[in-house]
Design an enzyme around this catalytic site. Structure first.
Site, PDB file in Angstrom:
ATOM      1  N   HIS A  32      40.134  40.219  44.236  1.00 33.17           N
ATOM      2  CA  HIS A  32      41.173  39.389  44.842  1.00 33.17           C
ATOM      3  C   HIS A  32      42.292  39.257  43.824  1.00 33.17           C
ATOM      4  O   HIS A  32      42.038  38.936  42.661  1.00 33.17           O
ATOM      5  CB  HIS A  32      40.603  38.019  45.200  1.00 33.17           C
ATOM      6  CG  HIS A  32      41.518  37.224  46.081  1.00 33.17           C
ATOM      7  ND1 HIS A  32      42.689  36.686  45.630  1.00 33.17           N
ATOM      8  CD2 HIS A  32      41.428  36.905  47.389  1.00 33.17           C
ATOM      9  CE1 HIS A  32      43.279  36.057  46.629  1.00 33.17           C
ATOM     10  NE2 HIS A  32      42.537  36.177  47.709  1.00 33.17           N
ATOM     11  N   ARG A  70      50.367  32.633  49.055  1.00 34.42           N
ATOM     12  CA  ARG A  70      51.447  33.617  49.167  1.00 34.42           C
ATOM     13  C   ARG A  70      51.944  33.711  50.604  1.00 34.42           C
ATOM     14  O   ARG A  70      53.115  33.919  50.852  1.00 34.42           O
ATOM     15  CB  ARG A  70      50.969  34.978  48.652  1.00 34.42           C
ATOM     16  CG  ARG A  70      50.933  35.044  47.130  1.00 34.42           C
ATOM     17  CD  ARG A  70      50.235  36.292  46.612  1.00 34.42           C
ATOM     18  NE  ARG A  70      48.802  36.221  46.835  1.00 34.42           N
ATOM     19  CZ  ARG A  70      48.052  37.233  47.234  1.00 34.42           C
ATOM     20  NH1 ARG A  70      48.592  38.411  47.451  1.00 34.42           N
ATOM     21  NH2 ARG A  70      46.753  37.082  47.424  1.00 34.42           N
TER      22      ARG A  70
END
Ligand SMILES: Cc1cc2nc3c(=O)[nH]c(=O)nc-3n(C[C@H](O)[C@H](O)[C@H](O)COP(=O)(O)OP(=O)(O)OC[C@H]3O[C@@H](n4cnc5c(N)ncnc54)[C@H](O)[C@@H]3O)c2cc1C
Ligand code: FES
Lengths: 266, 556
Positions: free
Chosen positions: B326, B346
């Site tokens: 990740h 994000r």
């Protein structure tokens, strides 16, 4: 060997990632802590969980996600010269000098069985399943005991007042560790009826999603069967082309209102 | 434990570029994303999956000759915990229709659907029911539920994100079932984020063409786990849960079909034999193998057990060469290292920045690309921030979210992260987080078809333990979907299989002896004990003093 995760053993390349054993900052101090009454010297920056492992404990119980969300590692502790009982998740709480701690991997609390389909979302239904709700004396020990900072007493009160939606919202961050129940004078299983309240809210009280219902019908009618089959038969070139050409929904769009240019595959 | 003065100085650079970046975001202007060719280049050079180092070919079993990370191979080539002749196959402790191994999301969903079909079910799980990767999922679950979206685009995003390597029948099943899964969760009382009219909130994520990510705060996985576990408790007449009872071997009957499993009771060190007409493996992933020394986001019991057990029973794996890192694991403070900072951060508009406070990539590339770009920035380009413990990281500019969407958004949308950093005196609505890629997801696993059938009759596979669905790279939100899609399918398919009149014949362990022989003839000296069950974090100092302690594998 494959399972070693001690960074120092590996000739680590330029990647800086390193297993789960904490790296101690240079000159890290050790401090004394008391695990179930016995003194151990551990590095001062560790969480209780990593400090216990550092001290030589291997967890079987009392350790789950290691990320503060499963509620397996609830811990109670006291600091010197402070009468107050403190609580925390062992995987999230940093050790402090001279703390006396013990984990509480399990605490008995009764749960009532029910059929969600049979419920109508009425407060009386909770009262019937959990009559002990009214044994609450509003002492607030539950809220103080919550390692997730959930306002437990507030949701208990909301349940008592018949406000299921409010109880559902206030209790949302509950990890069901059981610390609230362990401290309760009225002997309530708070987290169990909070779960019931949330499920009642989610299924019965919150508005149903109509566009979802519609999409489910479309799927069940086989609307997308053909086109999906077609996709599975395409070669990479065809797929790549479609992939590159696909239109991106703008960040600022309002779902439900925004529609793409290409409508053929909706 | 707040930021050090040096780090605070660097944060000023982030703050300096912020107004300009916000301006651009408001105009929907992005840092350009990579072309397919550029993607390939950066992957080849910087993604750990593409390096030769730390990998080798497996010498035994159905995937003999395939090259996987060494940590994976070590366990595929491991030996059983027990002296096989000692297993008493006559002493059956439990008998049931369906045995589900693993009480995470996939296993629990499987148990519920099998029960619905009238099955008696046993869930055997390693820790407590729900101590699993599922509870940790924060960001959300995909499903083409909106009018401007459809399973068609979901398919394209998924297969493109996976670099067109995904097993297509599995992707088809995944995107097809997605709205059904979301509706199932709603019917179980899941508190999805939605508006007053009931419209489900949806968001973009890395590699998406449509807003398709559904969530319940930043506790989506925990909320899913809570409600499905609660539902199994309502079905306790039919579903028995055995906690702290990991499976260690599958058992076959004399016809060669799967007929149960051997469990190991962690508390009492007893072995427990379960005879079952059908077995569903749902043991989740392998983060705790710390592949290539990476920190991990995974829970304590993520040790690849299901793959190991099935492998010994002759079941092939697929995509085990591929591992998902990740892009944004916490790199500071030390206590949070490896912890996942959800992609939703994000998705909500936070930029990724180097130590100069500059953007260097599109923040929502597919995960493997994004990870490779972060690694490049920190290594080759030397633009990373160094922490007091010597870790590297780049900034994730969370305060942008409040500016873009209004004060309080960070706390409201990312409550768990907010609390986790507040504990260390970092207010992520005002200060950015420091992040670096972390070992996140087992992309490969047991080879199965869209009905969850494996090559072993009577054995079904569901969840992270299976491979192929996501190809070489998984998109966010497709895993929670995967575990429920295939968990539900496994429950139904296994029930149909049992109802077709299956009878388990005499059990045997010849597959285990055969595998032992294979290890010997492949010349594998001193294999590890597997499945691993739990990682061992005991320090060398302590070990050096444990003069009489006996470790069986990693367990004392
Ligand atoms: C921090 C984090 C965040 C994530 N965020 C997202 C997200 O936002 N969206 C998304 O889609 N996906 C996300 N994922 C991925 C997703 O959560 C997992 O892939 C998924 O939940 C796996 O479900 P599972 O049921 O297959 O495995 P798990 O949930 O891990 O369950 C497996 C269970 O099997 C048990 N077990 C293991 N070995 C044995 C054994 N030998 N015998 C018996 N039981 C055993 C384990 O203890 C565990 O209870 C995230 C993962 C992590 C770690
Ligand atoms: S181990 Fe899960 S909350 Fe600490």
């Amino acid at each position: 060997m494959g399972m070693s995760n001690d960074a120092s053993e590996k000739k680590s390349k330029k990647t800086m990632a390193m297993g789960d054993r904490a790296i101690l900052p240079e000159g890290a101090r050790t401090i004394p802590i008391y695990i179930m009454g016995k003194k151990f010297e551990v590095p001062e920056t560790l969480t209780i969980m990593k400090a216990m492992e550092y001290a030589g404990f291997q967890f079987m119980r009392g350790c789950g996600c290691r990320g503060g969300i499963c509620g397996a590692c609830s811990t109670v502790y006291r600091k010197p010269d402070d009468y107050k009982l403190q609580v925390g998740l062992a995987c999230q709480t940093v050790v402090e000098p001279d703390m006396y701690l013990t984990q509480m991997p399990f605490f008995p609390a009764n749960r009532a069985s029910y059929r969600l389909e049979d419920l109508e979302g009425k407060p009386e239904e909770i009262f019937k399943l959990y009559p002990e709700v009214f044994r609450c004396v509003a002492c607030n020990a539950c809220t103080k005991a919550c390692p997730m900072d959930v306002k437990v007493l507030d949701y208990v009160s909301a349940v008592k007042q018949g406000n299921i939606a409010k109880a559902a919202q206030i209790s949302f961050d509950c990890v069901q560790c059981g610390l609230c129940a362990s401290r309760c004078v009225g002997e309530l299983p708070q987290y169990h009826f909070a779960q019931l309240a949330r499920r009642m809210y989610g299924k019965i009280i919150a508005p149903k999603s109509k566009h979802l219902e519609k999409r489910v019908k479309e799927i069940e009618s086989g609307k997308y069967g053909e086109i999906l089959k077609k996709l599975t038969r395409m070669d990479q070139n065809e797929l790549e082309k479609l992939y590159i050409e696909r239109e991106r929904e703008p960040d600022t769009s309002t779902p439900g209102e925004w529609m793409p240019e290409e409508k053929e595959y909706l | 434990m707040s930021y050090t003065p040096e780090m605070k100085e660097l944060i000023k650079k982030v703050e300096a570029t912020r107004p300009q970046r916000i301006e651009k975001s408001r105009k929907n202007e992005h840092y350009p994303d990579l072309s397919l060719e550029e993607r390939e280049q950066v992957l080849k050079k910087f993604h750990p999956d593409y390096m030769d180092e730390g990998r080798r070919a497996v010498k035994v079993g159905p995937n003999k000759g395939d090259v996987f990370p060494a940590e994976v191979v070590d366990l595929l080539e491991s030996k059983t915990r027990i002296d096989v002749p000692r297993i008493d196959l006559e002493k059956v402790d439990f008998e049931t229709d369906v045995l589900v191994i693993g009480g995470g999301g996939a296993g629990t969903a499987a148990a519920l659907t099998a029960q619905e079909q009238g099955m008696k079910v046993i869930i055997a799980t390693k820790l407590r029911h729900g101590d699993a990767n599922t509870v940790m999922a924060e960001g959300g679950i995909q499903g083409a539920t909106q009018e401007g979206d459809s399973p068609f685009y979901h398919y394209l995003d998924t297969i493109g994100g996976g670099h067109f390597t995904n097993q297509s029948d599995l992707v088809e099943a995944l995107v097809h079932d997605a709205p059904l899964v979301i509706a199932w969760l709603e019917s179980l009382g899941m508190m999805f984020d939605k508006d007053k009219e009931g419209r489900l909130a949806v968001r973009h994520f890395g590699g998406s063409s449509r807003k398709r990510m559904h969530s319940a705060g930043d506790m989506t996985g925990a909320e899913i786990m809570r409600i499905i576990r609660d539902e199994t408790r309502n079905c306790s007449d039919d579903i028995t849960v055995l906690e702290f009872s990991p499976a260690i071997e599958l058992l076959l009957d004399e016809e060669g079909k799967c007929g149960g499993a051997l469990l190991y009771s962690l508390d009492t060190e007893e072995y427990v034999l379960v005879k079952a007409k059908a077995v569903i493996v749902a043991t989740g992933g392998f983060g705790r193998l710390h592949v290539q020394g990476f920190a991990t986001t995974n829970h304590y019991g993520a040790t690849m057990d299901g793959v190991v057990m099935a492998y010994r029973a002759g079941v092939k794996t697929t995509f085990m060469h591929s591992t998902q890192y990740h892009p944004t694991g916490a790199a500071y403070p030390e206590q949070n290292v490896g912890l996942l900072i959800t992609e939703k951060t994000r998705g909500l508009g936070a930029h990724v920045l180097n130590k100069h406070g500059e953007q260097f990539c599109f923040p929502l590339e597919p995960r493997d690309i994004e990870s490779a770009l972060l690694i490049r920035e920190c290594t080759e380009r030397d633009n990373g921030v160094i922490t007091p413990t010597g870790r590297l990281g780049v900034w994730l500019d969370s305060p942008m979210i409040d500016v873009l969407h209004g004060e309080g958004t960070v706390e409201q949308e990312l409550p768990a992260k907010f609390i986790q950093f507040k504990r260390y005196e970092i207010d992520i609505s005002k200060e950015p987080m420091l992040v670096y890629p972390t070992l996140h997801y087992q992309s490969g696993g047991i080879f199965m078809n869209a009905q969850t059938e494996t090559s072993l009759k009577g054995l079904y596979s569901a969840g992270e333990v299976s491979g192929g669905i996501h190809g070489d790279n998984r998109l966010m939100g497709n895993s929670l979907l995967d575990i429920l899609t295939f968990g539900r399918r496994a429950g139904t398919v296994a029930a149909h299989y049992v109802k077709s009149g299956i009878e388990v014949k005499k059990l045997n362990t010849s597959h285990l002896t055969a595998f032992e022989d294979e290890l010997k003839s492949a010349g594998i000296e001193d294999p590890l004990v597997g499945p691993m069950l739990l990682p061992d974090y005991t320090t060398d100092i302590v070990k050096g003093k444990q003069w009489t302690a006996h470790y069986e594998g990693t367990l004392r």
